[in-house]
Design an enzyme around this catalytic site. Structure first.
Site, PDB file in Angstrom:
ATOM      1  N   ASP A 107       0.832  -1.198   0.000  1.00 34.24           N
ATOM      2  CA  ASP A 107       0.000   0.000   0.000  1.00 34.24           C
ATOM      3  C   ASP A 107       0.870   1.252   0.000  1.00 34.24           C
ATOM      4  OD1 ASP A 107      -2.776   0.812   0.079  1.00 34.24           O
ATOM      5  OD2 ASP A 107      -3.089  -0.805   1.507  1.00 34.24           O
ATOM      6  N   ASP A 209      -3.619   4.018  -2.383  1.00 32.80           N
ATOM      7  CA  ASP A 209      -4.810   4.303  -1.597  1.00 32.80           C
ATOM      8  C   ASP A 209      -5.401   5.653  -2.001  1.00 32.80           C
ATOM      9  OD1 ASP A 209      -6.468   3.729   0.920  1.00 32.80           O
ATOM     10  OD2 ASP A 209      -5.652   5.713   1.364  1.00 32.80           O
ATOM     11  N   GLU A 275      -7.024   2.576  -5.923  1.00 32.91           N
ATOM     12  CA  GLU A 275      -8.343   2.593  -5.294  1.00 32.91           C
ATOM     13  C   GLU A 275      -9.018   3.904  -5.654  1.00 32.91           C
ATOM     14  OE1 GLU A 275     -10.084   2.354  -0.764  1.00 32.91           O
ATOM     15  OE2 GLU A 275      -8.651   3.899  -1.289  1.00 32.91           O
ATOM     16  N   HIS A 336     -10.742  -4.406   3.322  1.00 34.95           N
ATOM     17  CA  HIS A 336     -10.681  -4.027   4.736  1.00 34.95           C
ATOM     18  C   HIS A 336     -11.579  -2.848   5.075  1.00 34.95           C
ATOM     19  CE1 HIS A 336      -8.018  -1.288   2.670  1.00 34.95           C
ATOM     20  NE2 HIS A 336      -8.040  -0.505   3.716  1.00 34.95           N
ATOM     21  N   ASP A 337     -12.247  -2.267   4.100  1.00 35.79           N
ATOM     22  CA  ASP A 337     -13.113  -1.113   4.328  1.00 35.79           C
ATOM     23  C   ASP A 337     -14.597  -1.443   4.165  1.00 35.79           C
ATOM     24  OD1 ASP A 337     -11.143   0.782   4.924  1.00 35.79           O
ATOM     25  OD2 ASP A 337     -10.813   1.275   2.827  1.00 35.79           O
TER      26      ASP A 337
END
Length: 545
Positions: A107, A209, A275, A336-337
């Site tokens: 990330d 991200d 993302e 994870h979100d």
């Protein structure tokens, strides 16, 4: 293990045929008994990951951080937080992954840093220091209110008053995550230097991200009201979705910056995935992946919402394909979100068979699949009480929105071990009791979700049409999703998925000329032009060139 990531079989665009597996380090495996997963824990389980049959391991942030947003608030982009280990631990992880034929993607949180970062400490010290313009600073309005109406994703104004400079600074997320000013050339170069640091350590790629948040409108114009409220980015209880986010993100200046990143990545033959959470995420995905000179691939939140139907999935893929010019999607149904897909799409008591058909569908869509740790076990969303929540997002909007902790609970490795084999200490989040029956050591058979995942990932490798072919959808009744994948020089693959629990039959003229493909592990038959699918079943067939 044969892998598209192996140098002996690697094509220039090998990543199109690859499968990504996301590891959330805090919850994967704790090696030192502090209740938090770490890099040595990941290294210890790389054999497990390789045994799934994936190609790329995406590791969520492990950099030095005050952990107010669990690593997505970075205070040193070029070091490992002691909570997760050391740089030497990371080097060992990369070496072991490469020995297993796995690529490592990490990330990168470029749009903002932690307020504990030395850059921000210097920037906020005065208005005329060397890093004064490294963050987005602005004066208050005449009545003392923030510079404009921009909102934070995590609630409230996106502006925080700072007494040192007597100015507001921008934060699109937590107030402890100040936004960097990408209009400042030094900021761009600093991040390119950070990326090079990790590339030199052997990293094979980056997941960027919030990659459409890098730039802001320098005139600081107000966002207008949203004509259609955004339900793909945040919960409906958050006013953030009431604005059209024209000026605070997805700005045109971002494209040249992504091109600079691509130039750097090409030096190392490394890859990128972005993302994208935007009002029109599909358009941004197309813009950011078109032309072969920006991101290699991108994913949005469009398949990470509660909306679950064959029509919705078809629409997302078709609209992306209609807009893209040679770009590439990565279709993700969990991360994870987001609420775990089993609960989000299956309700309170989902059948494990749902996990199988969703994975099969994801592996058959055009685009690079991105799997989230634990989805191969058919884990459900944990319903955690308020007193154990860690996520500031959920704490702010409780109880209407419970945050992201429910999808971040530890992986259950051994049902009968303390804390499911995740840690010898109390985990940072509890292991839900209902997850014990789906622990890794409880899923040995081929019909278990884990056994199925291993089998179908191996099966997919035999059909390059499913990895690289073009896609065309067929009209089928809900909840059936049906399409064909065409690759030059190979038979077409037909695929049909029943996304519901009740059996469905429908006519598909192409099926009459197809040969049924077996070995994928899902039930479904075709007789003539009629395809019959049991609940959560699927059928694959091939037709001649």
């Amino acid at each position: 293990m044969t892998s598209p990531a192996s140098p002996t079989v690697q094509a220039a665009d090998w990543w199109r045929a690859a499968v990504i597996y996301q590891v959330y380090p805090r919850s994967f495996l704790d090696s030192n008994g502090d209740g938090v997963g770490d890099l040595p824990g990941i290294t210890a389980k790389l054999d497990y990951i390789a045994g799934l049959g994936v190609d790329i391991v995406w590791i969520s942030p492990f950099f030095t951080s005050p952990m107010k947003d669990f690593g997505y608030d970075v205070s040193d982009y070029c070091d490992v937080d002691p909570l997760f280990g050391t740089l030497a631990d990371f080097d060992r992880l990369v070496a072991r992954a490469h020995a297993l034929g796995l690529k490592i993607m990490i990330d990168q949180v470029l749009s903002h840093s932690a307020d504990a970062h030395p850059w921000f400490a210097e920037s906020r010290a005065s208005r005329d220091n060397a890093k004064a313009d490294w963050y987005v600073w602005a004066a208050q309005q005449a009545d003392g209110t923030p510079p404009n109406n921009w909102l934070s994703v995590f609630g409230g104004s996106a502006w925080q008053w700072d007494a040192r400079r007597a100015q507001f600074y921008l934060h699109n997320f937590l107030s402890s995550q100040p936004d960097l000013n990408f209009h400042c050339p030094e900021v761009q170069q600093a991040h390119l230097d950070n990326l090079r640091f990790w590339l030199e350590r052997g990293v094979d790629g980056f997941r960027l991200d919030a990659c459409n948040f890098h730039f802001h409108d320098q005139q600081l114009r107000n966002n207008p009201p949203a004509a259609l409220r955004d339900s793909t980015m945040v919960s409906s209880v958050n006013p953030y979705g009431m604005q059209a986010h024209i000026y605070d993100k997805t700005r045109p200046e971002n494209v040249p910056f992504l091109q600079r990143i691509r130039t750097l990545l090409d030096e190392y033959q490394a890859i990128s995935i972005g993302e994208i959470g935007a009002d029109d995420s599909l358009a941004a995905m197309a813009d950011y992946t078109a032309g072969g000179d920006k991101l290699h691939m991108a994913y949005s939140f469009n398949l990470l919402t509660a909306e679950f139907s064959a029509a919705h999935i078809r629409t997302q893929v078709e609209q992306f394909e209609a807009r893209v010019a040679g770009g590439w999607a990565s279709w993700s149904v969990g991360n994870h979100d987001s609420v775990r897909v089993m609960t989000r799409w299956g309700g309170l008591q989902p059948s494990p068979e749902l996990a199988k058909v969703v994975l099969a569908m994801q592996l058959a869509l055009k685009g690079t699949p991105c799997l989230y740790q634990g989805d191969e076990l058919a884990l459900t969303e944990a319903d955690l009480p308020f007193d154990v929540l860690q996520d500031p997002y959920g704490i702010t909007f409780w109880p209407e929105f419970k945050g992201r902790d429910g999808c971040r609970t530890p992986i259950p490795w051994q049902a009968d071990s303390p804390n499911a084999g995740f840690s010898s200490a109390k985990p940072w989040l509890p292991v839900p009791p209902e997850h014990l029956a789906r622990a890794v050591d409880q899923q040995g058979g081929p019909q278990a979700p884990l056994g199925f995942a291993r089998n179908i990932l191996a099966w997919r490798r035999g059909w390059p049409q499913l990895a690289r072919g073009e896609i065309a959808f067929f009209d089928a009744p809900e909840p059936v999703l049906a399409f064909r994948r065409d690759l030059a020089g190979a038979p077409a693959i037909l695929a049909a998925f029943n996304l519901g629990p009740e059996a469905r039959s429908f006519d598909w003229p192409d099926a009459a000329a197809a040969t049924t493909l077996d070995g994928h592990g899902l039930p479904g038959v075709a007789r003539g032009k009629s395809v019959t699918l049991p609940g959560y079943g699927a059928w694959f067939g091939q037709v001649g060139i």
